[in-house]
Design an enzyme around this catalytic site. Structure first.
Site, PDB file in Angstrom:
ATOM      1  N   HIS A 106     -11.965  27.477 -14.214  1.00  0.00           N
ATOM      2  CA  HIS A 106     -12.900  26.574 -15.204  1.00  0.00           C
ATOM      3  C   HIS A 106     -11.351  25.290 -15.340  1.00  0.00           C
ATOM      4  CE1 HIS A 106     -14.963  25.044 -18.706  1.00  0.00           C
ATOM      5  NE2 HIS A 106     -14.147  26.086 -19.869  1.00  0.00           N
ATOM      6  N   HIS A 134     -10.240  24.379 -29.853  1.00  0.00           N
ATOM      7  CA  HIS A 134     -11.054  23.736 -29.341  1.00  0.00           C
ATOM      8  C   HIS A 134     -10.492  22.588 -30.907  1.00  0.00           C
ATOM      9  CE1 HIS A 134     -14.436  25.477 -27.100  1.00  0.00           C
ATOM     10  NE2 HIS A 134     -13.641  24.921 -26.036  1.00  0.00           N
ATOM     11  N   ASP A 173     -14.127  32.814 -19.045  1.00  0.00           N
ATOM     12  CA  ASP A 173     -14.601  32.730 -20.158  1.00  0.00           C
ATOM     13  C   ASP A 173     -15.577  33.781 -21.100  1.00  0.00           C
ATOM     14  OD1 ASP A 173     -12.735  30.843 -21.373  1.00  0.00           O
ATOM     15  OD2 ASP A 173     -14.410  29.229 -21.771  1.00  0.00           O
ATOM     16  N   GLU A 217     -11.234  23.502 -18.319  1.00  0.00           N
ATOM     17  CA  GLU A 217     -10.838  23.385 -19.173  1.00  0.00           C
ATOM     18  C   GLU A 217      -9.961  23.888 -19.756  1.00  0.00           C
ATOM     19  OE1 GLU A 217     -13.877  25.379 -22.389  1.00  0.00           O
ATOM     20  OE2 GLU A 217     -13.088  23.905 -24.433  1.00  0.00           O
ATOM     21  N   ASP A 258      -7.648  25.138 -21.625  1.00  0.00           N
ATOM     22  CA  ASP A 258      -6.965  25.996 -21.998  1.00  0.00           C
ATOM     23  C   ASP A 258      -6.133  27.183 -21.221  1.00  0.00           C
ATOM     24  OD1 ASP A 258      -9.705  26.017 -21.798  1.00  0.00           O
ATOM     25  OD2 ASP A 258      -9.682  27.849 -23.783  1.00  0.00           O
ATOM     26  N   HIS A 280     -10.027  35.354 -22.002  1.00  0.00           N
ATOM     27  CA  HIS A 280      -9.229  35.071 -23.245  1.00  0.00           C
ATOM     28  C   HIS A 280      -9.187  36.914 -23.883  1.00  0.00           C
ATOM     29  CE1 HIS A 280      -8.659  31.854 -24.023  1.00  0.00           C
ATOM     30  NE2 HIS A 280     -10.658  31.109 -23.936  1.00  0.00           N
ATOM     31  N   HIS A 339     -18.881  28.967 -18.730  1.00  0.00           N
ATOM     32  CA  HIS A 339     -18.440  27.388 -20.086  1.00  0.00           C
ATOM     33  C   HIS A 339     -19.379  26.597 -20.126  1.00  0.00           C
ATOM     34  CE1 HIS A 339     -16.040  26.196 -23.457  1.00  0.00           C
ATOM     35  NE2 HIS A 339     -17.896  26.238 -24.598  1.00  0.00           N
ATOM     36  N   TYR A 392     -17.571  35.737 -30.749  1.00  0.00           N
ATOM     37  CA  TYR A 392     -17.052  34.453 -29.795  1.00  0.00           C
ATOM     38  C   TYR A 392     -18.309  33.923 -29.226  1.00  0.00           C
ATOM     39  CZ  TYR A 392     -14.308  33.898 -25.529  1.00  0.00           C
ATOM     40  OH  TYR A 392     -14.448  32.888 -23.913  1.00  0.00           O
TER      41      TYR A 392
HETATM   42 FE1  FEO Z   1     -13.254  26.806 -22.183  1.00  0.00          FE
HETATM   43 FE2  FEO Z   1     -11.555  29.343 -22.514  1.00  0.00          FE
HETATM   44  O1  FEO Z   1     -12.725  27.592 -22.105  1.00  0.00           O
END
Ligand code: FEO
Length: 397
Positions: free
Chosen positions: A79, A23, A164, A81, A83, A225, A145, A192
């Site tokens: 998601h 991020h 996430d 985002e 990543d 992750h 998230h 996290y």
């Molecule tokens: Fe909210 Fe791993 O991205």
């Protein structure tokens, strides 16, 4: 490339061993991270999530070694985002007509990111997609998230793909929770949660209770992750319920910045006072100017109380403390007490300003804090010790 989890599920993600910031500079990844993507094969084949943008070509090249891309029937974007969606554009250049299953918010955000009119199929909680003997069940998980986030549960395999949620920034080639160092895993999962999910704790509780009420069997939880939870997979779910409920340990964190060491001396004297009253409490002292902000936040998350200190400079407080207080406000900590301290030369506004910002961030102020002018002498240090004692006593009331 792929790693087989079951006959039907293959991990096709990327372990990003050298990642140290995530991020932008918002999250330190001392243990690196991974972007988990899963290929799910039954009569139909689905790809669940992709990887971060810098690895898009590598991802697609390796995916081709695993499967003819034309054999992928559905893409699931849990998601938007970057990543997790970062390799979508590269993938969609190869299979442009394949449907992308996502939430309505997911479609909006993916369009906002990639400006492509892909074949979006929007889903809601309870919608299912049959793969043959197995099905994917979609569960919207807004703010876990982002507003678009969702989980996918695979029947037959009893696997929850949680994106996430339940993740960790923790690189390993070992894949599973039972194969890695347990203390490291616990720390990274907690860090996290503390740094990413704390503001959404009420939603975490609600979503978990909603999913638990379905009484679904869970053989594995596959986040996007870090490791896959296969040994006692719901342990992380139970842990999230604990973390989401105003979590605290018997810990007090003192975090400060100090121009000429006076505020540091105050911190250490206050800590001595706390220990005089409560010898069993865990004390953590951090200099915000030199220590990792996410490690500090992790310690604040674990604490029942926090003391924040700064010298006064230019009628205000030091930059590192200003930044940290901004993070603390955004994270919406609950169930924590606080106070301010700091040394000053003439005007001495920092303590009052820190107190105001702590109160604004939702911390319960124990008192007005303590200020010491110039360099603390023995008497001033003793005053700080007494202050630490009264602070510790106040926590016991
Ligand atoms: Fe909210 Fe791993 O991205």
């Amino acid at each position: 490339m792929g790693k087989k989890l079951t006959d039907r599920i293959t991990w096709v993600g990327k372990v990003d061993w050298t990642l140290r910031k995530f991020h932008g500079d918002e999250y330190s990844t001392h243990k690196a991270s991974s972007y988990n993507s899963y290929l799910v094969r039954d009569e139909k084949t689905a790809l669940i999530d992709t990887v971060w943008l810098p690895y898009d070509k590598e991802f697609v090249t390796r995916l081709k070694e695993e499967i003819d891309l034309n054999e992928i029937d559905y893409i699931i974007a849990n998601h938007a985002e970057v990543d997790h969606s970062g390799a979508l554009a590269e993938l969609m250049r190869e299979i442009p007509d394949k449907p992308i299953y996502c939430t309505a918010n997911g479609a909006k955000i993916l369009k906002g990111h990639y400006h492509e009119d892909w074949n979006f199929v929007t889903v809601k909680t309870g919608d299912t997609l049959s793969l043959g003997e197995t099905s994917l069940v979609f569960v919207e998980a807004p703010m876990l998230h982002w507003p678009d986030s969702m989980f996918v549960y695979m029947t037959g395999e009893n696997v929850l793909f949680s994106n996430d949620a339940f993740g960790q920034h923790f690189a390993t080639e070992l894949l599973y929770n039972d194969l890695v160092d347990q203390a490291e895993l616990y720390h990274e999962a907690l860090k996290y949660y503390a740094n990413i999910l704390t503001p959404f704790s009420p939603l975490v509780t609600k979503k978990i209770q909603e999913v638990l009420a379905l009484n679904l069997p869970v053989s594995m939880i596959c986040p996007s992750h870090g490791v896959i939870w296969r040994d006692d997979p719901t342990q992380i779910v139970k842990q999230y319920l604990i973390w989401a409920d105003g979590y605290q340990e018997n810990q007090i964190t003192l975090v400060f910045d100090s121009m000429w060491e006076s505020t540091r001396k105050m911190a250490e004297a206050i800590a001595r006072g706390i220990q005089n009253v409560d010898p069993t409490v865990t004390l953590k002292l951090h200099n915000a100017a030199t220590q990792d902000k996410n490690d500090i936040i992790t310690d604040i998350f674990k604490s029942k109380a926090v003391l924040v200190g700064s010298s006064t400079i230019n009628n205000g407080l030091l930059y590192s403390i200003g930044g940290l207080l901004e993070m603390m406000k955004g994270l919406k900590f609950r169930n924590k007490k606080a106070a301010a301290f700091g040394s000053y030369g003439w005007s001495g506004e920092a303590v009052k300003q820190i107190s105001e910002r702590l109160a604004g961030a939702g911390f319960a102020l124990v008192d007005d804090g303590i200020r010491i002018q110039w360099v603390p002498d023995t008497a001033a240090e003793e005053k700080c010790v007494r202050y630490g004692e009264s602070f510790a006593k106040a926590l016991m009331e």
